[in-house]
Design a protein around this motif. Structure first.
Motif, PDB file in Angstrom:
ATOM      1  N   TYR A  65      21.402 166.841 -20.135  1.00 34.56           N
ATOM      2  CA  TYR A  65      20.670 166.738 -18.865  1.00 34.56           C
ATOM      3  C   TYR A  65      20.182 165.308 -18.645  1.00 34.56           C
ATOM      4  O   TYR A  65      20.315 164.746 -17.549  1.00 34.56           O
ATOM      5  N   ALA A  66      19.636 164.702 -19.710  1.00 33.06           N
ATOM      6  CA  ALA A  66      19.150 163.323 -19.606  1.00 33.06           C
ATOM      7  C   ALA A  66      20.277 162.384 -19.182  1.00 33.06           C
ATOM      8  O   ALA A  66      20.090 161.525 -18.313  1.00 33.06           O
ATOM      9  N   ALA A  98      22.888 158.786 -15.220  1.00 35.43           N
ATOM     10  CA  ALA A  98      24.121 158.408 -14.516  1.00 35.43           C
ATOM     11  C   ALA A  98      23.917 158.288 -13.010  1.00 35.43           C
ATOM     12  O   ALA A  98      24.790 157.753 -12.306  1.00 35.43           O
ATOM     13  N   ARG A  99      22.790 158.791 -12.508  1.00 38.33           N
ATOM     14  CA  ARG A  99      22.550 158.732 -11.063  1.00 38.33           C
ATOM     15  C   ARG A  99      22.351 157.281 -10.624  1.00 38.33           C
ATOM     16  O   ARG A  99      21.693 156.489 -11.310  1.00 38.33           O
ATOM     17  N   LEU A 141      11.409 166.128  -7.547  1.00 34.67           N
ATOM     18  CA  LEU A 141      10.404 165.215  -8.096  1.00 34.67           C
ATOM     19  C   LEU A 141      10.105 165.515  -9.564  1.00 34.67           C
ATOM     20  O   LEU A 141       9.691 164.627 -10.307  1.00 34.67           O
ATOM     21  N   VAL A 142      10.339 166.753  -9.976  1.00 36.73           N
ATOM     22  CA  VAL A 142      10.103 167.115 -11.376  1.00 36.73           C
ATOM     23  C   VAL A 142      11.069 166.351 -12.284  1.00 36.73           C
ATOM     24  O   VAL A 142      10.691 165.852 -13.352  1.00 36.73           O
ATOM     25  N   ASP A 143      12.308 166.221 -11.844  1.00 36.32           N
ATOM     26  CA  ASP A 143      13.292 165.448 -12.608  1.00 36.32           C
ATOM     27  C   ASP A 143      12.936 163.964 -12.607  1.00 36.32           C
ATOM     28  O   ASP A 143      13.077 163.286 -13.627  1.00 36.32           O
ATOM     29  N   CYS A 144      12.453 163.472 -11.460  1.00 37.98           N
ATOM     30  CA  CYS A 144      12.009 162.070 -11.381  1.00 37.98           C
ATOM     31  C   CYS A 144      10.886 161.808 -12.379  1.00 37.98           C
ATOM     32  O   CYS A 144      10.784 160.706 -12.941  1.00 37.98           O
TER      33      CYS A 144
END
Length: 200
Positions: free
Chosen positions: A176-177, A182-183, A147-150
């Motif tokens: 990283y971004a 790309a997801r 969730l931190v990445d979200c």
């Protein structure tokens, strides 16, 4: 079926849309254009804000609360660490993102020239400071997407739009971004106005 009232340009709503698509949740998303809130939103949420989620008799607001609820209600794939220490660290990160960076976005969009530039500088420097972390790990918390990445992805997506240019030494966080962008879930999460933020 769940219903999510989500702003088409609101970064907090964007976070929740990312979680929905990561979880592959069947959910009706009601697009809320800036300045055109549906009447029922004020009845559901005392703050009349997006994102607001309705799941049967439950009404939730605040993106971090909605996202944790979705993660607990639909545990696969898990988006929070399993152990209590890592979960606490993740929650601290979410609070810090909001206090240190997201709270400054209104200064960029609505503030005077001086305070907008100061806000851009704070965000640029803060992202540059954490950039080296991504030389050694895929995501904020390590090798697992959470969730931190979200929560961080919508800010990174908006950097050009906000007029924030990261220095060359921040390449690890930009790499990283690009991994986040790309997801499949990220691509699906974008509203039409958000797609326009990075065109050209």
């Amino acid at each position: 079926m769940m219903t999510l009232y989500a702003g088409t340009t609101d970064p907090y709503s964007h976070r929740t849309r990312i979680v929905l698509y990561e979880k592959d949740v069947e959910c009706q998303v009601v697009d809320v254009e800036p300045g055109k809130k549906p009447r029922e939103l004020a009845e559901l949420n005392p703050y009349n804000q997006v994102p607001t989620m309705v799941d049967r008799d439950l009404v939730l607001y605040e993106s971090n609360i909605i996202n944790e609820y979705l993660d607990e209600r639909l545990p696969h794939p898990p988006l929070m660490p399993v152990d209590p220490v890592s979960r606490a660290r993740a929650r601290l990160m979410l609070v810090r993102f909001d206090r240190d960076w997201y709270n400054l976005l209104s200064e960029i969009s609505d503030g005077d020239k001086k305070s907008a530039q100061r806000a851009r500088t704070v965000i640029r420097d803060g992202l540059s400071v954490i950039s080296p972390v991504f030389k050694d790990q895929q995501f904020v918390m390590g090798e697992e997407f959470t969730l931190v990445d979200c929560a961080l992805a919508p800010l990174l997506w908006r950097l050009d739009y906000l007029g924030i240019q990261l220095p060359r030494q921040a390449k690890p966080i930009m790499d990283y971004a690009e991994r986040l962008f790309a997801r499949k879930a990220f691509k699906l999460s974008l509203s039409e106005p958000e797609k326009e933020m990075r065109k050209g």
